[in-house]
Scaffold this motif. Structure first.
Motif, PDB file in Angstrom:
ATOM      1  N   SER A  65      43.466  35.187  40.496  1.00  0.00           N
ATOM      2  CA  SER A  65      42.698  36.267  41.182  1.00  0.00           C
ATOM      3  C   SER A  65      41.539  35.996  41.972  1.00  0.00           C
ATOM      4  N   LYS A  66      40.828  34.763  41.745  1.00  0.00           N
ATOM      5  CA  LYS A  66      39.843  34.396  42.281  1.00  0.00           C
ATOM      6  C   LYS A  66      40.139  33.812  43.662  1.00  0.00           C
ATOM      7  N   THR A  67      41.429  33.650  44.005  1.00  0.00           N
ATOM      8  CA  THR A  67      41.650  33.206  45.520  1.00  0.00           C
ATOM      9  C   THR A  67      41.973  34.302  46.364  1.00  0.00           C
ATOM     10  N   ILE A  68      42.064  35.569  46.066  1.00  0.00           N
ATOM     11  CA  ILE A  68      42.236  36.772  46.802  1.00  0.00           C
ATOM     12  C   ILE A  68      41.419  36.624  48.046  1.00  0.00           C
ATOM     13  N   VAL A  69      39.992  36.502  47.765  1.00  0.00           N
ATOM     14  CA  VAL A  69      39.065  36.655  48.882  1.00  0.00           C
ATOM     15  C   VAL A  69      39.274  35.723  49.889  1.00  0.00           C
ATOM     16  N   LEU A  70      39.642  34.610  49.445  1.00  0.00           N
ATOM     17  CA  LEU A  70      40.025  33.586  50.345  1.00  0.00           C
ATOM     18  C   LEU A  70      41.118  33.831  51.224  1.00  0.00           C
ATOM     19  N   TYR A  71      42.119  34.423  50.740  1.00  0.00           N
ATOM     20  CA  TYR A  71      43.342  35.294  51.461  1.00  0.00           C
ATOM     21  C   TYR A  71      43.037  35.911  52.536  1.00  0.00           C
ATOM     22  N   ARG A  72      42.031  37.151  52.212  1.00  0.00           N
ATOM     23  CA  ARG A  72      41.602  38.080  52.982  1.00  0.00           C
ATOM     24  C   ARG A  72      40.882  37.286  54.141  1.00  0.00           C
ATOM     25  N   LEU A  73      39.987  36.515  53.683  1.00  0.00           N
ATOM     26  CA  LEU A  73      39.324  35.557  54.951  1.00  0.00           C
ATOM     27  C   LEU A  73      40.312  34.728  55.965  1.00  0.00           C
ATOM     28  N   ALA A 100      41.656  44.564  63.191  1.00  0.00           N
ATOM     29  CA  ALA A 100      41.269  43.709  62.227  1.00  0.00           C
ATOM     30  C   ALA A 100      39.985  44.408  61.299  1.00  0.00           C
ATOM     31  N   ILE A 101      39.285  45.174  61.895  1.00  0.00           N
ATOM     32  CA  ILE A 101      38.103  45.928  61.285  1.00  0.00           C
ATOM     33  C   ILE A 101      38.858  47.069  60.229  1.00  0.00           C
ATOM     34  N   ALA A 102      39.637  47.642  60.893  1.00  0.00           N
ATOM     35  CA  ALA A 102      40.330  48.698  60.276  1.00  0.00           C
ATOM     36  C   ALA A 102      41.200  48.437  59.041  1.00  0.00           C
ATOM     37  N   VAL A 103      41.772  47.215  59.247  1.00  0.00           N
ATOM     38  CA  VAL A 103      42.293  46.756  58.063  1.00  0.00           C
ATOM     39  C   VAL A 103      41.790  46.131  56.950  1.00  0.00           C
ATOM     40  N   LEU A 143      50.800  46.225  58.348  1.00  0.00           N
ATOM     41  CA  LEU A 143      49.427  45.084  58.109  1.00  0.00           C
ATOM     42  C   LEU A 143      48.965  45.531  56.863  1.00  0.00           C
ATOM     43  N   LEU A 144      48.860  46.754  56.443  1.00  0.00           N
ATOM     44  CA  LEU A 144      48.163  47.281  55.102  1.00  0.00           C
ATOM     45  C   LEU A 144      49.311  46.722  54.017  1.00  0.00           C
ATOM     46  N   GLY A 145      50.512  47.153  54.187  1.00  0.00           N
ATOM     47  CA  GLY A 145      51.520  46.745  53.060  1.00  0.00           C
ATOM     48  C   GLY A 145      51.537  45.394  52.946  1.00  0.00           C
ATOM     49  N   TRP A 146      51.907  44.720  53.835  1.00  0.00           N
ATOM     50  CA  TRP A 146      51.927  43.207  53.777  1.00  0.00           C
ATOM     51  C   TRP A 146      50.754  42.507  53.218  1.00  0.00           C
ATOM     52  N   SER A 147      49.552  42.898  53.722  1.00  0.00           N
ATOM     53  CA  SER A 147      48.341  42.360  52.959  1.00  0.00           C
ATOM     54  C   SER A 147      48.178  42.254  51.655  1.00  0.00           C
ATOM     55  N   TYR A 148      48.767  43.441  51.146  1.00  0.00           N
ATOM     56  CA  TYR A 148      48.840  43.532  49.473  1.00  0.00           C
ATOM     57  C   TYR A 148      50.040  42.678  49.045  1.00  0.00           C
ATOM     58  N   TYR A 149      51.018  42.588  49.522  1.00  0.00           N
ATOM     59  CA  TYR A 149      52.019  41.658  49.169  1.00  0.00           C
ATOM     60  C   TYR A 149      51.552  40.082  48.973  1.00  0.00           C
ATOM     61  N   GLY A 150      50.873  39.925  50.333  1.00  0.00           N
ATOM     62  CA  GLY A 150      50.345  38.411  50.281  1.00  0.00           C
ATOM     63  C   GLY A 150      49.403  38.122  49.098  1.00  0.00           C
ATOM     64  N   GLU A 151      48.436  39.269  48.791  1.00  0.00           N
ATOM     65  CA  GLU A 151      47.565  38.901  47.945  1.00  0.00           C
ATOM     66  C   GLU A 151      48.298  38.781  46.423  1.00  0.00           C
ATOM     67  N   ARG A 152      49.193  39.512  46.179  1.00  0.00           N
ATOM     68  CA  ARG A 152      49.955  39.421  44.900  1.00  0.00           C
ATOM     69  C   ARG A 152      50.645  38.066  44.777  1.00  0.00           C
ATOM     70  N   CYS A 153      51.036  37.573  45.837  1.00  0.00           N
ATOM     71  CA  CYS A 153      51.893  36.298  45.919  1.00  0.00           C
ATOM     72  C   CYS A 153      50.883  35.261  45.796  1.00  0.00           C
ATOM     73  N   ILE A 154      49.670  35.130  46.115  1.00  0.00           N
ATOM     74  CA  ILE A 154      48.495  34.292  46.151  1.00  0.00           C
ATOM     75  C   ILE A 154      48.094  34.294  44.704  1.00  0.00           C
ATOM     76  N   GLU A 155      48.089  35.559  44.061  1.00  0.00           N
ATOM     77  CA  GLU A 155      47.355  35.490  42.748  1.00  0.00           C
ATOM     78  C   GLU A 155      48.136  35.085  41.702  1.00  0.00           C
ATOM     79  N   PHE A 156      49.802  35.197  42.047  1.00  0.00           N
ATOM     80  CA  PHE A 156      50.613  34.523  41.130  1.00  0.00           C
ATOM     81  C   PHE A 156      50.670  33.073  40.927  1.00  0.00           C
ATOM     82  N   LEU A 157      50.526  32.310  42.302  1.00  0.00           N
ATOM     83  CA  LEU A 157      50.111  31.093  42.526  1.00  0.00           C
ATOM     84  C   LEU A 157      49.005  30.552  41.984  1.00  0.00           C
ATOM     85  N   PHE A 158      47.758  31.080  42.458  1.00  0.00           N
ATOM     86  CA  PHE A 158      46.546  30.481  42.190  1.00  0.00           C
ATOM     87  C   PHE A 158      45.449  31.113  41.357  1.00  0.00           C
TER      88      PHE A 158
END
Length: 458
Positions: free
Chosen positions: A387-395, A197-200, A370-385
């Motif tokens: 860019s401000k929701t990216i931080v919440l996604y990471r949390l 988790a720390i590394a990612v 883990l690294l690649g899919w974290s980016y995929y998830g961020e872009r999907c979340i950004e499309f839906l809601f």
């Protein structure tokens, strides 16, 4: 509560069998075959050129065009997500259930999948957007929305993708690493989860530029170690190679009789699990990889599309083939083991301490995923809601790495596999609808006045 979860898992198993059943597999292979023909067999006729522009230019510093990261950093991020436990555990599962013949159908899925991945990447560049802060974003949700004018399909893809990332791209990976390290080195899964988790978190906080830099070093390194280890085993057992190929080709059309700990498999099982696991490993048709490619620096969609061809070739026709050959030629396929355990047994059979190569591969492959899919998830979340929701996604994403490592939230884990398959449906529909655009761009690049002709003359 336990009874509810059990009921949920039983229902999900039924739904998952439907999602990953024959209709989707036929759609995936059919789309790949259709695109192969429509694009004038570009993945075959221009394969040499594709390797020249990709494999032999991996570390080229000169980049033409616009983008956030180099072409290789983009494909490294995509490969980081694709080259995961599927190359080790996925191949083992396919052979354990479908028999050695499943490998042949995995190859077939990759052969037509090269055209599918090519088309995905071409469209991701053609319809990508540049944000106010200078980022390049794209993927199926953008070409479904802007290109195919199917907003509802774009939303569906983004929902499926954002949700699937918590399982397939997160908890499944961390659990695989934790289980492997606990088995081999008796390391507490909680410790593994926290370190991961720390590394990612350290890498992903820097966005695609940081992820691209890390994966462009990590992917070649981990692939080289695994490939060299596998090739050494094959070399040590070189006399068994012809027999291994013979078993694969024979069982692809006849099924596998029960032997040792193997319960037997029909031709139908070989086809289904070979194609399904093949798609799972290279992700051609799922729509995930083009999200990373959209950030690449390039001067033409087709130039980046060539990396899609390379990606499937490297992932399935090289890495998965090595894993499969080791499993078949050592005779480990009929021991009764499954998944990563089967691959580990095979490597141990092949040479002393071969299992450590598998453990090494699992750790680094899963971390890269883990690294690649974290980016995929961020872009999907950004499309839906936005860019401000990216931080919440990471949390949410980062703590779930620890949860997955300790074996928690199995229900979400199981659901994610279903959602992973559902991602493919809107994406494949988009590829079929936009195939004329792929054809047009391909002709524009390889035509008489295109970039290809100028490069060949110079």
């Amino acid at each position: 509560m336990d009874s509810f979860i059990e009921s949920f898992l039983e229902i999900n198993d039924v739904v998952n069998d439907l999602v990953w059943g024959w209709p989707l597999l036929v759609l995936i292979i059919g789309t790949g075959l259709f695109l192969t023909i429509r694009a004038d067999f570009v993945s075959f006729t221009k394969f040499g050129y594709a390797m020249k522009q990709t494999f032999f230019k991996m570390f080229a510093k000169e980049q033409v065009g616009e983008g956030e990261v180099t072409a290789f950093q983009a494909v490294s991020t995509a490969l980081a997500a694709a080259v995961g436990t599927g190359n080790i555990a996925g191949v083992g599962t396919a052979i354990a259930i479908g028999g050695p013949g499943a490998v042949f159908w995995m190859w077939l899925a990759a052969v037509v999948g090269m055209a599918t991945k090519y088309a995905e990447v071409v469209l991701s560049i053609e319809y990508r957007e540049k944000t106010e802060d200078g980022r390049f974003i794209g993927g199926p949700m953008y070409y479904l929305d802007k290109g195919a004018n199917q907003k509802w399909l774009a939303v569906l893809f983004a929902v499926f993708g954002a949700t699937a990332t918590f399982g397939i791209g997160n908890m499944v990976q961390s659990n695989s690493v934790a289980d492997s390290l606990q088995t081999t080195f008796n390391i507490d899964p909680l410790i593994t989860g926290i370190v991961l988790a720390i590394a990612v978190a350290t890498v992903t906080i820097g966005g695609i530029k940081k992820i691209g830099k890390v994966t462009s070093v990590l992917v070649p390194f981990m692939a080289a170690v695994y490939i060299l280890g596998g090739l050494l085993i094959i070399a040590l057992n070189i006399t068994q190679v012809p027999a291994a190929f013979g078993i694969i080709f024979r069982d692809a059309f006849t099924g596998s009789a029960a032997a040792g700990g193997f319960v037997g498999a029909t031709m139908t099982m070989a086809i289904r699990f070979g194609i399904a696991r093949g798609v799972f490993t290279n992700e051609a048709g799922l729509g995930s990889a083009p999200i990373a490619h959209a950030a690449a620096t390039t001067d033409h969609p087709v130039r980046q599309g060539l990396w899609g061809i390379f990606e499937v070739f490297a992932d399935t026709l090289v890495l998965c083939t090595i894993t499969a050959l080791v499993i078949v030629m050592t005779g480990a396929w009929d021991t009764g083991f499954d998944g990563a355990a089967l691959t580990t047994v095979a490597f141990d059979e092949g040479m002393p301490f071969g299992g450590f190569i598998v453990t090494f591969g699992l750790v680094f492959f899963a971390f890269s995923t883990l690294l690649g899919w974290s980016y995929y998830g961020e872009r999907c979340i950004e499309f839906l809601f936005g860019s401000k929701t990216i931080v919440l996604y990471r949390l949410i994403f980062i703590p779930l790495i620890v949860v997955g490592a300790t074996g928690g939230l199995r229900a979400i884990w199981a659901l994610a596999d279903t959602l992973n398959g559902l991602m493919a449906i809107p994406n494949l529909v988009g590829l079929l609808l936009l195939s004329p655009v792929v054809v047009k761009l391909t002709k524009n690049y390889f035509g008489k006045e295109g970039i290809y002709q100028h490069e060949e003359k110079s």
